[in-house]
Design an enzyme around this catalytic site. Structure first.
Site, PDB file in Angstrom:
ATOM      1  N   LEU A  79       0.850  -1.196   0.000  1.00 50.12           N
ATOM      2  CA  LEU A  79       0.000   0.000   0.000  1.00 50.12           C
ATOM      3  C   LEU A  79       0.887   1.248   0.000  1.00 50.12           C
ATOM      4  CD1 LEU A  79      -3.072  -0.184  -0.080  1.00 50.12           C
ATOM      5  CD2 LEU A  79      -3.096   0.451   2.318  1.00 50.12           C
ATOM      6  N   ILE A  91       1.416   3.784  -5.274  1.00 49.86           N
ATOM      7  CA  ILE A  91       0.627   3.141  -6.327  1.00 49.86           C
ATOM      8  C   ILE A  91      -0.541   2.359  -5.718  1.00 49.86           C
ATOM      9  CG2 ILE A  91       0.700   1.387  -8.145  1.00 49.86           C
ATOM     10  CD1 ILE A  91       3.576   2.349  -8.780  1.00 49.86           C
ATOM     11  N   ARG A 110      -2.912 -15.103   1.479  1.00 56.71           N
ATOM     12  CA  ARG A 110      -2.323 -16.152   0.659  1.00 56.71           C
ATOM     13  C   ARG A 110      -3.141 -17.441   0.665  1.00 56.71           C
ATOM     14  NH1 ARG A 110       2.267 -18.505  -0.882  1.00 56.71           N
ATOM     15  NH2 ARG A 110       3.611 -17.192  -2.108  1.00 56.71           N
ATOM     16  N   ILE A 153       1.132  -5.536 -11.383  1.00 56.71           N
ATOM     17  CA  ILE A 153       1.689  -4.369 -12.069  1.00 56.71           C
ATOM     18  C   ILE A 153       2.960  -3.929 -11.351  1.00 56.71           C
ATOM     19  CG2 ILE A 153      -0.317  -3.404 -13.263  1.00 56.71           C
ATOM     20  CD1 ILE A 153       0.630  -2.193  -9.790  1.00 56.71           C
ATOM     21  N   ARG A 212       6.389  -6.187 -10.048  1.00 53.70           N
ATOM     22  CA  ARG A 212       7.543  -6.769 -10.680  1.00 53.70           C
ATOM     23  C   ARG A 212       7.274  -8.270 -10.827  1.00 53.70           C
ATOM     24  NH1 ARG A 212       8.522  -2.600 -12.205  1.00 53.70           N
ATOM     25  NH2 ARG A 212      10.390  -1.317 -12.013  1.00 53.70           N
ATOM     26  N   GLU A 242      11.339 -10.634 -18.621  1.00 59.31           N
ATOM     27  CA  GLU A 242      10.824  -9.884 -19.769  1.00 59.31           C
ATOM     28  C   GLU A 242      11.897  -9.770 -20.850  1.00 59.31           C
ATOM     29  OE1 GLU A 242       9.477  -6.162 -18.136  1.00 59.31           O
ATOM     30  OE2 GLU A 242       8.300  -7.191 -16.621  1.00 59.31           O
ATOM     31  N   HIS A 252       4.651  -4.817 -20.202  1.00 64.37           N
ATOM     32  CA  HIS A 252       5.176  -3.851 -19.238  1.00 64.37           C
ATOM     33  C   HIS A 252       4.914  -2.414 -19.678  1.00 64.37           C
ATOM     34  CE1 HIS A 252       8.345  -3.191 -15.870  1.00 64.37           C
ATOM     35  NE2 HIS A 252       7.401  -2.275 -15.849  1.00 64.37           N
ATOM     36  N   GLY A 276       2.900  -0.289 -17.761  1.00 62.44           N
ATOM     37  CA  GLY A 276       2.278   0.404 -16.618  1.00 62.44           C
ATOM     38  C   GLY A 276       2.395   1.913 -16.685  1.00 62.44           C
TER      39      GLY A 276
END
Lengths: 270, 338
Positions: A153, A156, A176, A187, A189, A218, A236, A238
């Site tokens: 939190l 973003i 989980r 968004i 990693r 990537e 990627h 974002g």
């Protein structure tokens, strides 16, 4: 400042950034140099700055090979590709691009949630392939009111929460537990998520869907995902808007200029 | 079942037969999508004209004494001819929010009440409008195609998108759906303004008297109004020109609100930047020109099709019918001049 060597360690992420760097510095594009060891040997003395991104930054090995490195200016807000401990040890300054991309990434996170739950990409394919003439598309899942769990939190994460609240989504921290109708949006990693495990959970139907903008390695995307209709795959992007990439580039340049003109850095990490 | 009741020796079936009837001229999509059981009630029984071999007018005449209400959906008009055969009908319930297929003046003339889908779909339609806008601005579907074709590894990064935050978004038709869209867009930092039949007194968004002026002052238009004689082809060449090269349009209303041929030309000439469309002029035969465009997102008219909304719809339909039959106020009575 034209004699200052700047090493771009990532594949060039943005034309405007490269153009602005080339105007001010001697820019080396590491990614496209075939014999990197030879190059470093010949040019290391002149390289005083590194520009990195989410794809590549400055690890301990590279830092070690650049004796005159003074500053790493990252075209990203994520710092996972930079060995911060090594930079601190060497007194190397590090800057990044916070805040300017917060909105875009948060917008895309919600966009991915909508795209996955309402099957936007799949239904677009459905129309383009002519299948609509044969019958209606199936039911999809309502987004308003769904509970949203956010990992991280920070700026973003909070921006995502603010948007999700406008859709009356109760916000909580992610737990989980395996939920066969749960949807994972990433968004952040790629390495946050155990990718092979994610792929098998999706393929086996143990996870309801996924919206992924980032991947472990990537631009390699596990091909098992290509055939899944409950998955949205983005390269990627974002922060990938004209407006934001320009603001990020301006921060990278601004930080480098500030450093070499002995002014306070704009957005330092170290 | 218990002890036999001396007042009535009717079987359950016979009791069913005595129930007031609700006639259907075609099966509503919701019946097949979530199941007819969701619409069952012990206060009425459905009578399906489409299950009978009899010609329509004969069927209706035969049962007219027991038909108290009509459950209608788009594609089966409730017009004067039908109503004339059903003098006992006091209520028309539709599964849609729109009422193009219902002869409203004729219903009024006969004292027949009308109930529509009210606001059950508003969240889903608003969500889809926002989803389509983000998709077209940020090239979500186009990028997903790009990745799935293996092009990210081969060709590198895809095109940049356009930032949503700060965009001036113009809502065309600030009814319930338009308002839900506006509230969501505000959370993304969009600047909202609107055009509607009438200015809304309790809303602080800037109001534009005509849609052309709205388009000239916006980066994106979201079409949220219904289809009527006034709104048919309302989004025409002047409006699209006013919207401009960097402008986007999203349509979750009806295809005919936009002059589609003109929009296709504008898109092909780069005179507007892109579109997100859930509705088309000739569904499901979408114009082929769209298929070659990467700056358009196409959705097969399914803004309302989620199980959640359809369940809400079924409860509303049953609730309206039961309320009518027990002389209670309707849950979602349609009132003119919203």
């Amino acid at each position: 400042m034209e004699s200052i060597g700047v090493l771009m360690t990532c594949p060039p992420p943005d034309a405007y950034l490269v153009e602005q760097l080339e105007k001010r510095f001697t820019l080396y594009k590491f990614h496209s140099i075939p014999d990197k060891a030879h190059f470093l040997n010949s040019n290391k003395a002149s390289i005083r700055a590194v520009v990195g991104s989410a794809s590549a930054g400055a690890d301990a090995q590279l830092i070690h090979q650049l004796p005159n490195l003074e500053i790493v200016s990252s075209f990203s807000v994520g710092l996972d590709k930079i060995d911060l401990a090594k930079c601190k040890e060497r007194g190397i300054r590090v800057t990044y691009t916070p805040d300017v991309l917060t909105d875009d990434v948060a917008d895309l996170a919600i966009g991915l949630m909508l795209a996955v739950l309402r099957r936007l990409c799949q239904s677009d394919r459905y129309v383009r392939s002519g299948q609509w003439k044969k019958g209606d598309f199936k039911l999809t899942t309502k987004f308003t009111g769904k509970s949203v769990g956010i990992i991280g939190l920070g700026r973003i994460g909070l921006a995502i929460a603010k948007r999700a609240e406008a859709f009356r989504c109760p916000i909580s921290y992610y737990t989980r537990t395996e939920k066969s109708d749960g949807v994972l949006i990433n968004i952040g990693r790629g390495p946050h998520v155990d990718e092979p495990e994610l792929v098998s959970a999706l393929v086996e139907g143990r996870l309801g869907g996924a919206g992924l903008d980032v991947f472990q390695d990537e631009p390699i995307v596990p091909e098992e995902l290509f055939g899944l209709e409950n998955v949205v795959l983005l390269p990627h992007v974002g922060s990938g808007t004209m407006e934001t990439r320009k603001e990020m580039a301006d921060l990278v340049i601004g930080n480098l200029e500030a450093h070499f003109l002995n002014r306070p850095l704009l957005t330092p990490v170290l | 079942m218990g002890v036999s009741n001396t007042n009535s020796d009717k079987t359950q079936e016979e009791e069913q037969q005595d129930l007031p009837k609700v006639v259907l001229l075609r099966p509503p999509p919701a019946f097949s999508l979530i199941g007819e059981e969701s619409f069952a009630s012990n206060k009425f029984q459905f009578l399906k004209t489409y299950d009978s071999q009899l010609p329509l007018d004969q069927f209706l005449s035969t049962h007219s004494h027991s038909i108290k209400a009509i459950l209608s959906s788009a594609g089966a008009p409730v017009n004067a001819d039908i109503l004339q055969l059903l003098p006992e009908v006091g209520l028309v319930v539709t599964t849609s929010a729109g009422l193009n297929h219902v002869d409203i003046p004729e219903c009024r003339r006969r004292g027949i009440k009308i109930a529509n889908a009210g606001h059950v779909y508003s969240d889903d339609v608003a969500d889809l409008a926002v989803g389509l806008l983000i998709d077209v601005l940020r090239k979500v579907s186009a990028s997903d195609r790009y990745v799935r074709q293996g092009l990210w590894a081969d060709k590198g990064n895809y095109l940049h998108g356009s930032k949503l935050g700060g965009k001036r978004t113009g809502i065309v038709g600030l009814g319930n759906i338009g308002y839900e869209v506006a509230k969501r867009l505000e959370a993304f930092g969009c600047v909202v303004s609107y055009n509607s039949r009438k200015k809304k007194p309790y809303v602080s968004y800037p109001f534009y008297h005509n849609v052309c002026e709205l388009a000239a002052n916006c980066d994106a238009l979201i079409i949220c109004c219904g289809l009527s004689d006034e709104t048919r082809h309302m989004i025409n060449k002047p409006v699209l020109s006013a919207l401009g090269k960097e402008g986007f349009i999203v349509n979750i209303g009806r295809g005919d609100i936009i002059d589609e041929k003109e929009m296709v030309s504008c898109l092909m000439r780069g005179e507007i930047a892109g579109a997100g469309l859930d509705v088309f002029e000739n569904e499901p035969n979408v114009r082929k020109e769209f298929f070659a465009m990467d700056n358009v997102v196409l959705s097969p008219h399914r803004a309302v099709f989620t199980p959640e909304s359809l369940k809400d719809l079924s409860q509303l339909v049953v609730g309206n019918l039961e309320a009518f039959l027990t002389n209670e106020p309707l849950l979602s009575e349609y009132v003119d001049n919203e």
